[in-house]
Design a protein around this motif. Structure first.
Motif, short mmCIF file in Angstrom:
data_model
loop_
_atom_site.label_atom_id
_atom_site.label_comp_id
_atom_site.label_asym_id
_atom_site.label_seq_id
_atom_site.Cartn_x
_atom_site.Cartn_y
_atom_site.Cartn_z
N HIS A 194 36.54 32.79 43.50
CA HIS A 194 35.24 33.96 43.52
C HIS A 194 34.00 33.53 43.91
O HIS A 194 33.47 34.24 44.85
N GLN B 206 43.48 37.23 46.43
CA GLN B 206 43.85 37.05 45.17
C GLN B 206 42.71 36.08 44.52
O GLN B 206 43.28 34.89 44.27
N GLY C 22 44.49 33.69 41.26
CA GLY C 22 43.86 34.59 40.47
C GLY C 22 44.85 35.65 39.85
O GLY C 22 46.00 35.76 40.09
N PRO C 23 44.22 36.60 38.74
CA PRO C 23 45.08 37.56 38.05
C PRO C 23 45.57 38.77 38.66
O PRO C 23 46.48 39.46 38.27
N GLN C 24 44.76 39.00 39.82
CA GLN C 24 44.79 40.39 40.53
C GLN C 24 44.87 40.38 42.17
O GLN C 24 44.27 39.37 42.64
N ILE D 111 44.02 42.09 45.50
CA ILE D 111 43.05 43.39 45.89
C ILE D 111 42.98 43.40 47.38
O ILE D 111 43.02 42.42 47.96
N LYS E 273 48.38 31.92 35.68
CA LYS E 273 47.46 32.41 36.70
C LYS E 273 46.09 32.54 35.93
O LYS E 273 46.02 32.26 34.67
N THR F 90 39.04 38.47 36.57
CA THR F 90 39.24 39.33 37.81
C THR F 90 38.06 39.17 38.56
O THR F 90 36.87 38.76 38.20
N TRP F 91 38.22 39.73 39.95
CA TRP F 91 37.04 39.76 40.85
C TRP F 91 35.60 40.53 40.17
O TRP F 91 34.54 40.28 40.33
N HIS F 92 36.46 41.85 39.89
CA HIS F 92 35.26 42.76 39.01
C HIS F 92 34.44 41.93 37.91
O HIS F 92 33.35 42.04 37.73
N ASP F 93 35.53 41.43 36.96
CA ASP F 93 34.67 40.68 35.89
C ASP F 93 33.88 39.57 36.22
O ASP F 93 32.89 39.14 35.45
N TYR F 94 34.18 38.95 37.34
CA TYR F 94 33.24 37.77 37.70
C TYR F 94 32.08 38.32 38.23
O TYR F 94 31.00 37.93 37.99
#
Length: 298
Positions: free
Chosen positions: A140, A165, A193-195, A197, A241, A245-249
């Motif tokens: 991230h 990811q 990572g968990p997701q 995109i 994993k 997530t990228w969003h939550d970071y």
């Protein structure tokens, strides 16, 4: 354990050193600049490219976390000859475990800087030491820094066919600490990572977090490495994993509000170490550079 960390001032190293300290390990950190000890960290001067100071740094350690890298622009100077120098001196010193951090997909898409990573993996595997390799997906923090380099541009061309990811450095550091504690496996382990995109979502989320509006026309990036990424070669299904997530970071959820009784019962006192960051060793154990990765101009 006493653990030597190379690349301790880099993106991952700045999370790795505090993680090892919290786990109760003694940390020795290799730096190319001379510095005094900081907190609970034993800083040692040394240069992996020349080999100067490295023999002294590897002496009497139980494991080495080799995070230092040449980066995308470094032509493998640290990844290959630097890793070879470290492995030779570690073997001479009788170090039981050498853990190398690499990149997911280095074995499937050895193009560009990933070719250097794969060669470094081969050096470690043939070193005669107990070894482990952890391949991680892009951080991230690294992606955020790269995107901020384009902040001044009015247009951001986006290849939406590329998938990412992202993973948080804190979670990678925790995984490295687990692998060091478990001892050498003689295998390469993936961690992502968990997701997954695409680049459109990656850039769109970043723009929202930064409060920016930019035109993002669709393009198609050329090259073998991008083709491999497009085909999914830089992704992993390995477990465990990461969880952030990228969003939550970029847009973390606000902490829940506390009622007055709970807050007064659980808030640290003014004399607690938690309220005195100048006494927190985790905040003073690393510098601000990128280890051996050369800064690039975006």
């Amino acid at each position: 354990m006493r653990i030597l960390v190379t690349g301790a001032t880099g993106t991952l190293g700045s999370a790795m050193v505090p993680a090892l300290l919290r786990a109760g390990h003694e940390v020795r950190a290799l730096s190319r600049s001379r510095r005094d000890g900081s907190g609970n960290v034993d800083w040692r001067w040394g240069d992996l490219i020349s080999g100067d100071g490295v023999a002294e740094a590897v002496r009497d350690v139980d494991a080495i976390a080799h995070l230092a890298t040449s980066g995308r622009k470094g032509r493998g100077a640290v990844d290959i000859p630097g890793t070879r120098t470290l492995a030779i001196l570690a073997r001479e010193a009788g170090v039981p475990h050498l853990l190398l951090t690499s990149v997911v997909g280095a074995d499937r898409a050895p193009h560009g800087y990933l070719k250097h990573k794969l060669e470094a993996e081969g050096v470690v595997a043939a070193s005669g030491l107990g070894w482990t390799i952890l391949r991680a997906t892009p951080f991230h923090q690294w992606l955020h820094a790269r995107l901020r380099g384009y902040r001044s541009l009015p247009v951001l061309p986006v290849d939406r066919s590329l998938r990412w990811q992202p993973v948080h450095t804190g979670e990678v550091a925790a995984r490295v600490a687990e692998l060091l504690a478990a001892g050498p496996t003689g295998t390469a382990v993936d961690f992502g990572g968990p997701q997954v995109i695409d680049t459109g979502e990656l850039v769109g989320t970043w723009l929202r977090a930064e409060g920016l509006r930019r035109l993002c026309p669709s393009v198609r990036y050329p090259g073998r490495l991008h083709a491999a990424q497009r085909a999914g070669a830089l992704l992993t299904d390995a477990m465990p994993k990461g969880g952030i997530t990228w969003h939550d970071y970029l847009l973390p959820r606000p902490a829940p509000a506390l009622d007055d009784d709970f807050a007064s019962e659980h808030t640290a006192s003014p004399t607690s170490p938690a309220t005195q960051p100048e006494n927190d060793p985790d905040l003073h154990v690393y510098g601000g550079d990128e280890g051996y990765e050369r800064p690039t101009r975006s």
